[in-house]
Design an enzyme around this catalytic site. Structure first.
Site, PDB file in Angstrom:
ATOM      1  N   TYR A   1     146.817  50.968  46.027  1.00 23.29           N
ATOM      2  CA  TYR A   1     145.845  51.560  46.954  1.00 23.29           C
ATOM      3  C   TYR A   1     144.857  50.474  47.364  1.00 23.29           C
ATOM      4  O   TYR A   1     144.045  50.038  46.557  1.00 23.29           O
ATOM      5  CB  TYR A   1     145.144  52.736  46.273  1.00 23.29           C
ATOM      6  CG  TYR A   1     144.076  53.449  47.075  1.00 23.29           C
ATOM      7  CD1 TYR A   1     143.955  53.310  48.459  1.00 23.29           C
ATOM      8  CD2 TYR A   1     143.193  54.307  46.438  1.00 23.29           C
ATOM      9  CE1 TYR A   1     142.977  53.984  49.168  1.00 23.29           C
ATOM     10  CE2 TYR A   1     142.206  54.995  47.137  1.00 23.29           C
ATOM     11  CZ  TYR A   1     142.100  54.830  48.502  1.00 23.29           C
ATOM     12  OH  TYR A   1     141.133  55.498  49.203  1.00 23.29           O
TER      13      TYR A   1
ATOM     14  N   LYS B   1     149.253  52.686  49.491  1.00 29.73           N
ATOM     15  CA  LYS B   1     148.373  53.388  50.416  1.00 29.73           C
ATOM     16  C   LYS B   1     147.481  52.326  51.030  1.00 29.73           C
ATOM     17  O   LYS B   1     146.627  51.746  50.355  1.00 29.73           O
ATOM     18  CB  LYS B   1     147.541  54.443  49.680  1.00 29.73           C
ATOM     19  CG  LYS B   1     146.505  55.137  50.556  1.00 29.73           C
ATOM     20  CD  LYS B   1     145.643  56.090  49.729  1.00 29.73           C
ATOM     21  CE  LYS B   1     144.535  56.711  50.580  1.00 29.73           C
ATOM     22  NZ  LYS B   1     143.643  57.604  49.776  1.00 29.73           N
TER      23      LYS B   1
END
Length: 296
Positions: A134, A162
């Site tokens: 992320y 992400k």
């Protein structure tokens, strides 16, 4: 690991005493599954992870796994700026049966690219679970560069990222130089369609709490070649997405959930609830921007 195309970064419901409200959590999970969520991220930033204790996180992971009962993937937010602590939490999450973990870039202590590589490598090697990285430099200050992501993708169970830097060039580089099985998700609702256009897999979404089915329709339209419809849906949903980020996340989406009949309580300090003025603005926005969401 197929995480799906719309993964919702789930809020953590609290009761009047600011304790985790598990009945409300169950209700929220059922709402999300019924309204377009292919997977859930639990105890991420939207879930107010900085304010949750380790014990609360593990309890929330286990409750979500048991409630979902295998219907969709459950991804546990176990990342932090403390490698040993992240390893411990990851191993506890694995024991309670989550399907994957999400590891945010280490915030505040500003490690180098090599430091981040070794941090993620150490956590990944401590678990058999698939790992979603992320990258969110706007919150963590450090930016996980494409070359580092590409190196990390060579580790067997690091399977996804992400990408919330807003940098589509960086995302393109990652997609181009990683295996086809490595997936890149938008971390920004408003960039879902642009991310799809360069080869992204979908969205890790906040707005899907409210417009999950519409997000699904947009992505499916794009992937089946109906780009014109996908673009029209994007334009229609964009004001709703903006309204849900008019104040620091997750205060607006929790307020919107309350307005749509899925109460999840307030937020824990240092987050604060919307002001009366902000609430009124959000209330005015939702019916005109997405009437279906406020009539269910």
């Amino acid at each position: 690991m197929n995480f799906g195309q719309v993964i919702t970064a789930m809020v953590t419901p609290f009761d009047q005493y600011e304790e985790i409200d598990f009945p409300a959590t169950q209700n929220l999970i059922e709402h999300l599954i019924a309204n377009g969520s292919d997977g859930l991220v639990v105890a991420g930033t939207t879930g107010e992870s900085p304010t949750l204790s380790i014990e609360e996180k593990v309890e929330l992971f286990e409750f979500t796994v048991n409630t979902v009962a295998g219907r969709i993937p459950v991804i546990a937010g176990t990342g932090s700026n403390n490698t040993r602590a992240s390893i411990s939490l990851t191993q506890q999450a694995e024991k309670v049966g989550v399907d994957g973990i999400m590891l945010v870039t280490p915030y505040y202590n500003k490690p180098s690219q090599e430091g981040m590589f070794q941090h993620f490598q150490a956590i990944a090697e401590s678990t058999h679970l698939p790992v979603m990285l992320y990258n969110i430099p706007g919150r963590s200050v450090v930016n996980l560069l494409p070359e580092t992501v590409i190196r990390l993708s060579q580790i067997n169970n690091i399977v996804s990222i992400k990408e919330a830097s807003g940098d589509l060039d960086a995302a393109s580089e990652i997609i181009e130089h990683t295996a086809e099985s490595f997936t890149v998700y938008s971390g920004d609702d408003s960039l879902t369609l642009p991310m799809l256009s360069i080869g992204g897999a979908g969205i890790v979404s906040v707005a899907a709490h409210i417009i999950g089915n519409d997000m699904q329709d947009m992505i499916t339209s794009f992937k089946t070649g109906d780009v014109k419809t996908a673009a029209a849906i994007h334009r229609r949903l964009l004001p709703t997405m903006k309204a849900l980020f008019a104040a620091p996340n997750p205060s607006p989406v929790k307020a919107a959930l309350h307005m749509t009949g899925v109460p999840t309580g307030g937020v824990r300090l240092p987050m604060i609830s919307l002001t009366d003025e902000e609430t009124l603005t959000l209330h005015k926005s939702l019916p005109s921007l997405h009437s279906e969401a406020v009539t269910n």
